[in-house]
Design an enzyme around this catalytic site. Structure first.
Site, mmCIF file in Angstrom:
data_model
loop_
_atom_site.group_PDB
_atom_site.id
_atom_site.type_symbol
_atom_site.label_atom_id
_atom_site.label_comp_id
_atom_site.label_asym_id
_atom_site.label_seq_id
_atom_site.Cartn_x
_atom_site.Cartn_y
_atom_site.Cartn_z
ATOM 1 N N LYS A 372 0.843 -1.286 0.117
ATOM 2 C CA LYS A 372 -0.101 -0.110 0.094
ATOM 3 C C LYS A 372 0.762 1.254 -0.020
ATOM 4 O O LYS A 372 2.157 1.316 0.596
ATOM 5 C CB LYS A 372 -0.932 0.007 1.239
ATOM 6 C CG LYS A 372 -1.910 -1.090 1.179
ATOM 7 C CD LYS A 372 -2.945 -0.831 0.129
ATOM 8 C CE LYS A 372 -3.872 -2.107 0.133
ATOM 9 N NZ LYS A 372 -3.762 -3.291 -0.564
ATOM 10 N N ASP A 373 0.396 2.608 -0.545
ATOM 11 C CA ASP A 373 0.910 3.707 -0.537
ATOM 12 C C ASP A 373 1.666 3.936 0.808
ATOM 13 O O ASP A 373 1.038 3.698 1.982
ATOM 14 C CB ASP A 373 0.047 4.874 -0.922
ATOM 15 C CG ASP A 373 -0.440 4.407 -2.268
ATOM 16 O OD1 ASP A 373 -0.080 5.164 -2.998
ATOM 17 O OD2 ASP A 373 -1.376 3.379 -2.396
ATOM 18 N N LYS A 374 2.765 4.961 0.664
ATOM 19 C CA LYS A 374 3.363 5.279 1.806
ATOM 20 C C LYS A 374 2.712 6.865 2.474
ATOM 21 O O LYS A 374 2.184 7.057 3.437
ATOM 22 C CB LYS A 374 4.886 5.346 1.881
ATOM 23 C CG LYS A 374 5.483 6.259 2.697
ATOM 24 C CD LYS A 374 7.165 6.395 2.599
ATOM 25 C CE LYS A 374 7.529 7.017 3.819
ATOM 26 N NZ LYS A 374 8.955 7.350 3.415
#
Length: 734
Positions: A372-374
């Site tokens: 998942k995105d940071k």
């Protein structure tokens, strides 16, 4: 590593380091921003400007879990849904099943393909001196079953195989088995030992176990192996070797006995008066299965009442302690705890590093379905092994200080798999709305409405997003992947430890290591949560900073982590290929393109489902651009037969990979490749405009650009990037 010999500066500021790193590693090639700007668009609307990810709360990602009934193993779904189970990424590519190495698997103590190697169990003579592999006049216990494998009917096993595989695949398996036995009879048939047959992916753990047993009971001369959910069958070299010592019936019965693993059962070979021959059989079993089995010779009488010796085999006592149940052997149930991880401004692997350090387990004990995105607030299911729900609850407050929250903690029965998700839901806020500099329109709301309608109708190019490559980093993951593919282990380590231009403990430790090659000192400087860095440094400290040491260092990192870098390189090539394909052919499907067939015939391999478009099909406009796929490079894919295929070969040659087999043997990495659709669609798209100051929805057409924000919600399939979808909507690069 010889950093000083290559001109590594001994003392530079963080900013100077950034300049030096770019010059040393990237050379004078095209920059990352230029590559992003060369990406194509599907739609022709004007778009608008704005900023995203002003704060993590402006970008919220919630994983859409796959319903339980969809997790059942239907192989047609598995080929499309277990995206980077073969790539060990969360990409729903159409994947080519992996091929395993051609040599027989090592014997193992659990009988997967034929028993154990040596060591581990106490000597049989320590427990029972008469079970020392020699001759003995004592008869076997009459209560023990001699020469009897598991009491399973051949019809029953055939029925299980048919029900789990389906008739077409079962018939193909029968044909493979018959052809293999025929090939064994031909002494000069060199390829018999390397023949393999894929049964396809099978997600359900119990079904896999049942199928393993059923196939080996039905065909004792085959071994079955699971690799990333895919089941492979091939000839059992141990079976063939034993056939040279005893009859084929004895060999068949022995391997059925071995696979059944019934507690307190024994197996007896036919009476044998030849001591040297008995010795050879003893040695064979001890050499191949000595960790699992022990042998003993007993005096028996043959049909003419003449005394002869017979070899009896039984399982070692220690082997039963690992797996025991009332009805026989079963897999030991591991402890699994499931939870939902909420994280903010953290990479998934970084979050796992924090959790693993706090819980005292390995990062590889965590499983998840995708990265998942940071720069976001993300919610995703996870499962951790060897940790109780109570223990996980105990660390909740500590994790909040790291930007994580743990929700919905409960027991689970198995781990998660990459790609095992339905998709992701995004709630995004775009701020600082304004027209593009070249747009003279006064109606920004109309521009936004036009963009939403176009993308909802036509979709977007299915690029891998910049976060795949380490957005904004001096050295990006695809560069490390290329070095690993070229087996340049030292360069890969240098790239891995190249610091960013910030003055923090992590980058200071990286900078120190490159300047001094002092792995032990860098270890002390690194925070505990930097798990990958510490694993690598420990090996470098032990083995040295050279080719061998760096190779062992990479091996010290879990497979799923080290192959991530190679997949990043493959993703970069796919992005460039998609841009080239759209640039020269546009949305027209042309001869030589690859399209994916939706047929559900389970006996058809993935490559056979990928069809090469013919000239008549191009003329008839038989296919749409939405059906066109491009290969992710690997050893088991086919390329387009038009200019795009030629481009792939030239592009790989540019990176000195023209002869690459996409198997990095020193690192045990195997990259089969897969297929990824060029275009993707957005689902459940909705949006509204809001006054940023007053927090109220705007319905009129008079927008004060600086005070208005756009709220967008939509769903995407696994491995689709919201930033790429937004790029298509706004006509902006992020």
């Amino acid at each position: 590593m010889a950093g000083r010999e290559r001109g590594v500066p001994c003392s530079l500021s963080p900013r100077a380091w950034r300049s030096w790193c770019r010059g040393f590693w990237l050379g004078a090639g095209e920059g990352r921003g230029a590559m992003l700007r060369s990406f194509s668009y599907v739609t022709g609307h004007t778009g608008f400007c704005g900023t995203i990810k002003n704060s993590p709360s402006d970008f919220v990602v919630t994983e859409i879990e796959m319903p339980e009934h969809l997790l059942r193993d239907t192989r047609a779904e598995s080929l499309q849904k277990t995206s980077e189970a073969l790539l060990e990424q969360s990409s729903p590519c159409l994947q080519q099943p992996k091929k395993l190495r051609t040599e027989p698997p090592r014997p193992c103590a659990q009988g997967c393909g034929g028993g154990g190697g040596g060591g581990g169990a106490p000597s049989p003579s320590e427990r029972d001196p008469s079970w020392a592999g020699g001759d003995c006049s004592a008869p076997p216990n009459k209560n023990q079953r001699q020469g009897e494998p598991a009491p399973k009917s051949g019809f029953k096993e055939a029925s299980i195989v048919d029900s789990l595989l389906g008739k077409p695949m079962s018939e193909l398996l029968n044909k493979f088995a018959c052809d293999l036995k025929d090939a064994w009879d031909l002494e000069n048939n060199a390829d018999a030992a390397t023949r393999e047959f894929s049964l396809g992916p099978m997600l359900d753990k119990k079904n896999r176990a049942d199928l393993h047993s059923a196939v080996r009971q039905k065909f004792p001369f085959l071994v079955t192996v699971t690799k990333d959910n895919e089941m492979i069958v091939k000839g059992n070299a141990d079976y063939r070797e034993l056939c040279q010592l005893v009859t084929e019936k004895e060999t068949s019965d022995f391997f059925k006995f071995l696979d059944a693993k019934l507690e307190n059962s024994t197996f007896s070979f036919e009476p044998d008066g030849n001591k040297e021959h008995r010795k050879a059989v003893h040695h064979f079993i001890n050499r191949k299965f000595g960790k699992l089995l022990e042998t003993k010779s007993f005096t028996v009488t043959d049909v003419n009442d003449h005394p002869k010796m017979s070899i009896m085999v039984r399982f070692r006592e220690k082997s039963w302690s690992r797996k025991r149940s009332a009805g026989g052997f079963q897999e030991k149930q591991d402890l699994y705890t499931a939870f939902t991880l909420q994280k903010e401004n953290l990479e998934t692997l970084e979050a796992i590093g924090f959790l693993a350090a706090e819980l005292g387990v390995l990062p590889s004990d965590f499983s998840y379905t995708g990265i998942k995105d940071k720069k976001a607030i993300t919610y995703q299911p996870m499962v951790v092994k060897k940790v109780t729900p109570e223990r996980l609850k105990e660390i909740g407050s500590k994790m909040e200080n790291k930007g994580m929250r743990i929700h919905n903690i409960h027991s689970a029965c198995q781990h998660l798999r990459l790609g095992q998700l339905k998709g992701n839901h995004f709630d995004i806020v775009v701020r600082d709305l304004k027209h593009h500099s070249h747009d003279s329109s006064a109606d920004l709301k109309e521009r936004i409405s036009e963009a939403m309608e176009n993308v909802e109708a036509k979709g977007f190019v299915n690029y891998y997003g910049p976060q795949r490559f380490g957005q904004g980093q001096n050295v990006q993951t695809d560069q490390i992947g290329l070095a690993l593919l070229n087996e340049n282990m030292v360069k890969a380590v240098k790239l891995f430890f190249t610091p960013e231009d910030t003055d923090d403990p992590v980058n200071n430790a990286k900078r120190y290591f490159l300047q001094t090659e002092d792995a032990k000192g860098a270890l002390v400087m690194l925070p505990e949560f930097k798990v990958r860095e510490k694993m690598l440094l420990r090996a470098l400290n032990r083995y040295g900073v050279n080719h061998e040491g760096c190779t062992k260092g990479w091996l010290n990192i879990p497979h799923s982590m080290r192959i991530f870098y190679v997949h990043a390189y493959c993703s970069k090539i796919w992005n460039e290929a998609a841009s080239y394909r759209l640039k020269i052919y546009g949305s027209k499907v042309v001869e030589g393109d690859l399209v994916f067939s939706e047929e559900n015939d389970e006996s058809v391999s993935l490559n056979d489902k990928v069809h090469v478009v013919t000239a008549p099909e191009e003329s008839a406009n038989r296919y749409s651009i939405n059906q066109v796929v491009l290969p992710m490079v690997g050893h088991s894919i086919k390329y387009p037969s038009n200019k795009v295929g030629q481009w792939y070969h030239e592009r790989l040659s540019k990176d000195e990979l023209q002869m690459c087999k996409f198997r990095v043997s020193p690192l045990q990495m195997n990259i089969p490749g897969c297929y990824r659709p060029i275009l993707k669609n957005v689902q459940n798209l909705s949006y509204f405009l809001e006054d940023s100051e007053k927090g109220i929805e705007i319905e009129d057409n008079h927008l004060n650009e600086s005070k208005v924000s756009l709220h967008i919600s939509f769903d995407l399939d696994p491995s689709c990037y919201a930033t790429v979808c937004l790029r298509e909507i706004m006509k902006c690069d992020f």
